[in-house]
Design an enzyme around this catalytic site. Structure first.
Site, PDB file in Angstrom:
ATOM      1  N   GLN A  15      40.635  49.871  49.037  1.00 40.42           N
ATOM      2  CA  GLN A  15      39.105  50.203  48.750  1.00 40.42           C
ATOM      3  C   GLN A  15      38.163  50.443  49.558  1.00 40.42           C
ATOM      4  O   GLN A  15      38.132  49.767  50.919  1.00 40.42           O
ATOM      5  CB  GLN A  15      38.601  48.898  47.753  1.00 40.42           C
ATOM      6  CG  GLN A  15      37.786  49.222  46.715  1.00 40.42           C
ATOM      7  CD  GLN A  15      37.761  48.340  45.543  1.00 40.42           C
ATOM      8  OE1 GLN A  15      38.818  48.180  44.950  1.00 40.42           O
ATOM      9  NE2 GLN A  15      36.527  47.812  45.004  1.00 40.42           N
ATOM     10  N   SER A  95      45.292  45.556  51.679  1.00 40.29           N
ATOM     11  CA  SER A  95      44.860  44.930  50.173  1.00 40.29           C
ATOM     12  C   SER A  95      45.534  45.816  49.284  1.00 40.29           C
ATOM     13  O   SER A  95      46.596  45.843  49.095  1.00 40.29           O
ATOM     14  CB  SER A  95      43.232  44.686  50.248  1.00 40.29           C
ATOM     15  OG  SER A  95      42.919  44.336  49.126  1.00 40.29           O
ATOM     16  N   LEU A  96      44.685  46.491  48.448  1.00 41.14           N
ATOM     17  CA  LEU A  96      45.161  47.366  47.526  1.00 41.14           C
ATOM     18  C   LEU A  96      46.371  48.619  47.877  1.00 41.14           C
ATOM     19  O   LEU A  96      46.975  48.702  47.172  1.00 41.14           O
ATOM     20  CB  LEU A  96      43.924  48.308  46.649  1.00 41.14           C
ATOM     21  CG  LEU A  96      44.178  49.629  46.232  1.00 41.14           C
ATOM     22  CD1 LEU A  96      44.766  49.240  44.891  1.00 41.14           C
ATOM     23  CD2 LEU A  96      42.877  50.664  46.265  1.00 41.14           C
ATOM     24  N   ARG A 120      43.862  45.088  37.896  1.00 42.52           N
ATOM     25  CA  ARG A 120      43.665  44.251  39.124  1.00 42.52           C
ATOM     26  C   ARG A 120      42.021  44.400  39.369  1.00 42.52           C
ATOM     27  O   ARG A 120      41.182  43.394  39.747  1.00 42.52           O
ATOM     28  CB  ARG A 120      44.369  44.651  40.115  1.00 42.52           C
ATOM     29  CG  ARG A 120      44.003  43.970  41.672  1.00 42.52           C
ATOM     30  CD  ARG A 120      45.263  44.308  42.617  1.00 42.52           C
ATOM     31  NE  ARG A 120      45.245  44.008  43.790  1.00 42.52           N
ATOM     32  CZ  ARG A 120      44.298  44.197  44.888  1.00 42.52           C
ATOM     33  NH1 ARG A 120      43.408  45.435  44.812  1.00 42.52           N
ATOM     34  NH2 ARG A 120      44.353  43.408  46.148  1.00 42.52           N
ATOM     35  N   HIS A 204      39.275  38.611  47.870  1.00 46.04           N
ATOM     36  CA  HIS A 204      40.271  37.726  48.852  1.00 46.04           C
ATOM     37  C   HIS A 204      39.401  36.376  49.277  1.00 46.04           C
ATOM     38  O   HIS A 204      39.492  36.098  50.447  1.00 46.04           O
ATOM     39  CB  HIS A 204      40.245  38.740  50.285  1.00 46.04           C
ATOM     40  CG  HIS A 204      41.319  39.943  49.834  1.00 46.04           C
ATOM     41  ND1 HIS A 204      42.680  39.649  49.523  1.00 46.04           N
ATOM     42  CD2 HIS A 204      40.796  40.947  49.843  1.00 46.04           C
ATOM     43  CE1 HIS A 204      42.924  41.122  49.161  1.00 46.04           C
ATOM     44  NE2 HIS A 204      41.958  42.011  49.398  1.00 46.04           N
ATOM     45  N   GLN A 253      47.838  37.775  47.529  1.00 46.28           N
ATOM     46  CA  GLN A 253      47.094  38.450  48.298  1.00 46.28           C
ATOM     47  C   GLN A 253      45.710  38.507  47.618  1.00 46.28           C
ATOM     48  O   GLN A 253      44.676  38.613  48.311  1.00 46.28           O
ATOM     49  CB  GLN A 253      47.372  39.800  48.674  1.00 46.28           C
ATOM     50  CG  GLN A 253      47.617  40.871  47.574  1.00 46.28           C
ATOM     51  CD  GLN A 253      47.214  42.284  47.969  1.00 46.28           C
ATOM     52  OE1 GLN A 253      46.402  42.498  47.083  1.00 46.28           O
ATOM     53  NE2 GLN A 253      47.786  43.100  48.824  1.00 46.28           N
TER      54      GLN A 253
END
Length: 318
Positions: A15, A95-96, A120, A204, A253
């Site tokens: 992102q 991440s994503l 998500r 996170h 995560q």
């Protein structure tokens, strides 16, 4: 041309890499990229491709739209590379981006991944009311010092390292008031810069536990395959080679920190010389310059970057 050289890794952005127009050129020129967007439109039930091409930007910034949009643009670029015979020895995603990496490795079906990352995004947004959480980037301060700043600023609230991007850049996450205290403390203790980031939720960190629980239930309902290419996962900064570990890493995560620098150093230790950022933006290429300037960083997000990358891969021994 086939290049499955042992020294290439594909990196998939997360992102913040979104931009109006992403994926448009590749989709107009390559049927496989266009089909990827069509699959996403069907899976989501709305015109994601139109949003990626035309915006509006504020809609593209909504996390439940951003996440499937970046995933789709990344997978479209990956499929174009695959058609050109370019295969990586490893994949990783920020991440994503780890979902894009799992699709590339064949662990997760693309349409399942698109629907999962839409959820998500929604779960992450709903986990913490707007304004309650925040994230901040701390520049020019080591992890031990940042961890101490978070601990000293917490005062009973959540304040944790969220993205360990490079020795130069660590992002923290938690309650807004604690994160604000931490930025002031980081400034006082000699950080080059500490700034609150324009994000809609504190990703996170342990405040994301409600989102993690909801996402775990979704992921447990999907079929995962063993990856065809080793994946380096964020949560452990370690290589994942089986279906269950891939799924487990995606679940953990959500509340865990992104160990990006550790992941990149692992790939370098495995002999990777060339990193290809597959999807929109050049955020990960910028981080690699902070981690190890001696490595080759290429990107594939549009026709110009694709041509340049293909040329350079031939030059390095395709």
């Amino acid at each position: 041309m086939t290049n499955s050289s042992s020294n290439i890794a594909f990196l998939f952005p997360g992102q913040g890499s979104q931009a109006v127009g992403m994926g448009k050129e590749l989709a107009e020129k390559y049927p496989v990229a266009r089909q990827t967007f069509e699959e996403a439109d069907r899976a989501l039930g709305y015109k994601l491709f139109q949003l990626c091409c035309e915006g509006p930007e504020e809609q593209l910034r909504l996390t439940e739209i951003t996440q499937p949009a970046i995933l789709t643009a990344s997978v479209a670029a990956f499929r174009v590379l695959a058609e050109k015979g370019i295969k990586p020895a490893f994949v990783a995603g920020h991440s994503l981006g780890e979902y894009s990496a799992n699709v590339a490795a064949g662990t997760l079906n693309f349409e399942d991944a698109v629907r999962t990352v839409r959820n998500r995004g929604r779960y992450m947004q709903e986990a913490v009311p707007v304004g309650v959480g925040a994230m901040a980037a701390i520049l020019g301060m080591g992890l031990d010092q940042v961890t101490a700043v978070c601990r000293d600023a917490a005062n009973g609230e959540v304040c944790e390292p969220a993205n360990i991007n490079s020795a130069e850049q660590i992002v923290i996450s938690g309650h807004s008031t604690a994160v604000e205290r931490a930025t002031k403390l980081a400034d006082e203790r000699g950080a080059k810069r500490a700034k609150i980031l324009p994000v809609s939720a504190p990703f996170h960190c342990s405040l994301m536990k409600p989102a993690q629980d909801r996402l775990a239930s979704d992921l447990n309902g999907l079929t995962f395959q063993n990856p065809t290419v080793p994946i380096v996962c964020n949560i452990d900064g370690a290589v994942v080679r089986d279906a269950n570990s891939s799924k487990d890493a995606l679940i953990r995560q959500v509340t865990g920190s992104v160990k990006w620098e550790q992941s990149m150093r692992l790939l370098i230790a495995q002999g990777v010389q060339t990193f290809v950022e597959v999807g929109p933006g050049k955020v990960l290429s910028g981080l690699m310059r902070q981690i190890d300037r001696s490595k080759t960083c290429l990107s594939v997000g549009d026709e110009a970057s694709l041509s340049k990358t293909l040329e350079q891969l031939v030059a390095v021994g395709g």
